[in-house]
Motif scaffolding. Structure first.
Motif: not given
Length: 738
Positions: A510-530
């Motif tokens: 529900k908190d935008a700062s937490v959602r933003k954090t979760a998107v940021w965490i996705c970085d490494e997985k996306l760079r790996e092709g996930n």
């Protein structure tokens, strides 16, 4: 290390050098309009800590307490605390001990460890934890180990006290890079801060680091992180850099440097650039152009040592404010940080006044940080000279201001202060994190003081103790505190134990700062092709928060899968009304185009020339870009004049190569093309001929320029011809000698 050279200063008599009572300041004089009347004839004399505190003026309700001073510490430049609340102080004991900087690189500097043994908030025990160092510039605590980097070196060592005597007796190399830094010590990197994303950041170079299995690993970034002395982050991991060389108090804070640099000309205005000393400030290397008619510094020049206040011992309205040290002006700026649709802007918290300013000419605040007790700490190097010897040479403007006042004699001291607010007491609870099991550290991720949250997370990641994973998952999904949920997510990620259900919960938070954090965490997985996260991420392209949508575009930027690229195109198309997102993507595309053009040009070069240009590009981005801009178009933020001329598409750059060689070897002063810049171009002649040739070859074959490369032999010829020259060139001299 030789223990017999370690001197335990031990328990010291507080009355001899610690003065922590509230000091009554001499009232500031004001005119009929309430404007502060500047002291235009300040004394350069050394003042005792008690005397100096009377000259340091804070805004209403605030005062200072002295935590430590000489003889306990000397020439302090940085402080950190370990998990048990022991303070480590990096001392540059050889820095500018006379006006020429004699003996500056002798390996006699120290890191001290200070302790408050009776929990009264005052340091009463001091030990030389490490000695025989060369100007230690970066320190970071892990667990009971301290990481240290020295000037001129790229290597990082960890130090540990294994027998409990307070002296480091274990030294291990945790990062190896034997390349020697040959740049002026003011232009070398600083920082080494552990950010919320478990990455370790530094200034200047195009890299960040991480801790893995007892070693520090390097990760290269697409652009140099920029900045000079000083680096900080806020509660959410936003980094703030500064650059004294380009007189830029804050930069590169719109996005993480992993995505490239991004600054806006209006992220603060010319009013923010103006500073308000309360004494005459004649010893500014920019000369009279940097002074008002009343002889005060007219805008930032020595901006450094910034920190975002994240503690509990100041009023709530100070949390999240950015504090910037300005040692040339003897002041500290308090900046209010505003987020408007994802774009960050800064304003001075006060009208034509500063948060802290002093009439003591030796007050030199060089660093600031939030402490374990929730207070804001100030590191005062307390000395006469604050500029390095490259700018104090015979005939320089600075030397003529320093020597007559005897400022070169004020050395070997230093103070550490705590900023206190009337009616709020600092937390006297002494941390014992190093002695606590991991299960107890998890609770500190909800602590109101950012220092406790940061250190609990860091210790959990360093320990690698996965027994706390269930507790962290519970915290990440059920805590009522958004900051706790953010720290729990990052800690799980650092332990390589963040599963997709928990991450998906963060993406739906529900908190935008937490959602933003979760998107940021996705970085490494996306760079790996996930691609498994894409369906969830796609739901955020219309998120109500611009911050979340901006981070989504950034996280997809380097994703490998075609589906990720398609989602990015969709995000960009649907968010063309979010200026920060649009500008970031535009700059990123411009960088891609420039790189492609450079690669095309490189293919046309001989191998030797290509090598020169490539090596020169690395040097330029880490050193020269501070003043000339990463794209060579100059640095212009906040409406101020550029600190140095632009180099992109410049006839001066593609013209006479000997002229350029002379400038780099000996420096340049005075007007350039009828324009006066605030600083001199420093001499770089202490570097090798290959170094000079590579930098010049790069700027002549990149940044929109195309000309012949410059060979090391060309540099040698000019160096030998003008071997006796000791002062910078002027344009008039260069043109007449042509």
């Amino acid at each position: 290390m030789k223990k017999n050279k370690k001197i335990v200063i031990g328990i010291l008599a507080l009355s001899s050098f610690i003065y922590t009572c509230k000091v009554t300041q001499t009232a500031l004089k004001r005119d009929a309009d309430g404007k502060i009347i500047v002291n235009t004839n300040p004394s350069p004399a050394y003042l005792s800590p008690e005397e100096s505190m009377k000259t340091i003026h804070l805004q209403k309700g605030y005062h200072l307490e002295l935590v430590a001073s000489e003889p306990m510490i000397h020439e302090p430049v940085a402080i950190v605390w370990d998990g048990n609340g022991r303070m480590y102080v990096a001392e540059m004991n050889t820095y500018m001990q006379d006006v020429d900087g004699t003996g500056e690189m002798k390996a006699v500097c120290s890191v001290k460890r200070l302790e408050d043994t009776n929990d009264d908030g005052k340091m009463d025990k001091s030990v030389i934890f490490i000695d025989n160092l060369v100007l230690p510039r970066m320190i970071l605590t892990l667990d009971d180990r301290l990481l240290v980097n020295e000037t001129n070196s790229n290597n990082i060592y960890s130090y540990r006290d294994t027998n409990g005597d307070g002296v480091a007796d274990e030294k291990k190399q945790v990062f190896n890079n034997d390349a020697i830094n040959t740049g002026n010590l003011e232009h070398q990197k600083s920082g080494l801060i552990w950010n919320i994303d478990n990455k370790i950041y530094v200034t200047v170079e195009n890299a960040r680091y991480s801790y893995e299995n007892g070693q520090i690993k390097r990760e290269f970034l697409p652009e140099g992180a920029s900045g000079q002395w000083g680096l900080t982050h806020d509660d959410y991991g936003r980094l703030y850099f500064s650059a004294a060389g380009s007189e830029t108090p804050a930069l590169n804070f719109q996005q993480n440097p992993a995505y490239g640099r991004l600054d806006f000309k209006d992220q603060y205005n010319d009013e923010f650039q103006a500073v308000w000393p309360i004494i005459s400030t004649p010893d500014v290397q920019g000369g009279v152009n940097r002074l008002r008619p009343d002889s005060t510094l007219n805008h930032f020049t020595g901006c450094t040592g910034q920190s975002v206040f994240r503690g509990t011992a100041l009023p709530n309205d100070a949390r999240g404010d950015l504090f910037i040290c300005e040692p040339v002006g003897r002041l500290i700026r308090r900046a209010k940080v505003t987020n408007t649709a994802g774009k960050i802007t800064l304003t001075n918290a006060y009208n034509k006044e500063e948060f802290i300013a002093s009439t003591d000419m030796n007050f030199r605040p060089v660093n600031s940080v939030t402490g374990p007790d929730g207070s804001l700490y100030i590191v005062d190097m307390y000395r006469g000279i604050i500029q390095e010897g490259n700018w104090t040479k015979p005939g320089s403007f600075l030397r003529s201001k320093i020597v007559p006042r005897g400022l070169d004699k004020n050395i070997g001291r230093g103070r550490i202060y705590r900023v206190v607010y009337d009616g709020i007491k600092p937390d006297k609870k002494r941390p014992q994190m190093l002695n606590q099991p991991s299960s107890e550290l998890v609770a500190y991720l909800e602590h109101p003081n950012g220092w406790w949250r940061d250190n609990a997370q860091k210790l959990l990641v360093v320990r690698g103790d996965k027994s706390v994973v269930p507790a962290l998952k519970t915290l990440a999904t059920t805590s009522a505190n958004p900051l706790a949920r953010i720290h729990a997510l990052w800690t799980l990620n650092g332990l390589k134990s963040l599963d997709e259900p928990t991450l998906n919960q963060g993406l739906k938070d529900k908190d935008a700062s937490v959602r933003k954090t979760a998107v940021w965490i996705c970085d490494e997985k996306l760079r790996e092709g996930n691609t498994s996260l894409l369906s969830m991420l796609a739901t955020l392209k219309n998120d109500p928060s611009e911050d979340v949508r901006f981070q989504l575009a950034l996280s997809l930027r380097y994703a490998k899968a075609d589906q990720s690229k398609a989602l990015l195109a969709d995000v960009l198309a649907q968010n063309n009304n979010v200026p920060v997102l649009v500008e970031s993507q535009k700059k990123y595309q411009s960088a891609i185009d420039a790189k492609a053009a450079s690669e095309r040009n490189a293919k046309l070069m001989a191998e030797a020339d290509r090598k020169l240009v490539t090596e020169g590009g690395l040097i330029f981005k880490q050193l020269c870009a501070t003043c000339h801009g990463a794209d060579g178009k100059g640095v212009s933020i906040g409406g101020k004049d550029m600190p140095a001329p632009p180099l992109a598409s410049s006839k001066d750059v593609t013209g006479d190569p000997q002229k350029l060689i002379k400038i780099l070897l000996h420096g340049l002063s005075g007007p350039i093309n009828a324009k006066t810049y605030p600083d001199v171009m420093p001499a770089l002649g202490f570097n090798t001929n290959d170094y000079i040739a590579s930098v010049l070859s790069y700027i002549r074959n990149d940044l929109g320029n195309k000309a012949s490369t410059i060979k090391p032999a060309d540099v040698k010829k000019v160096r030998d011809l003008h071997a006796s020259r000791t002062k910078p060139w002027t344009i008039t001299e260069l043109e007449s000698s042509k």
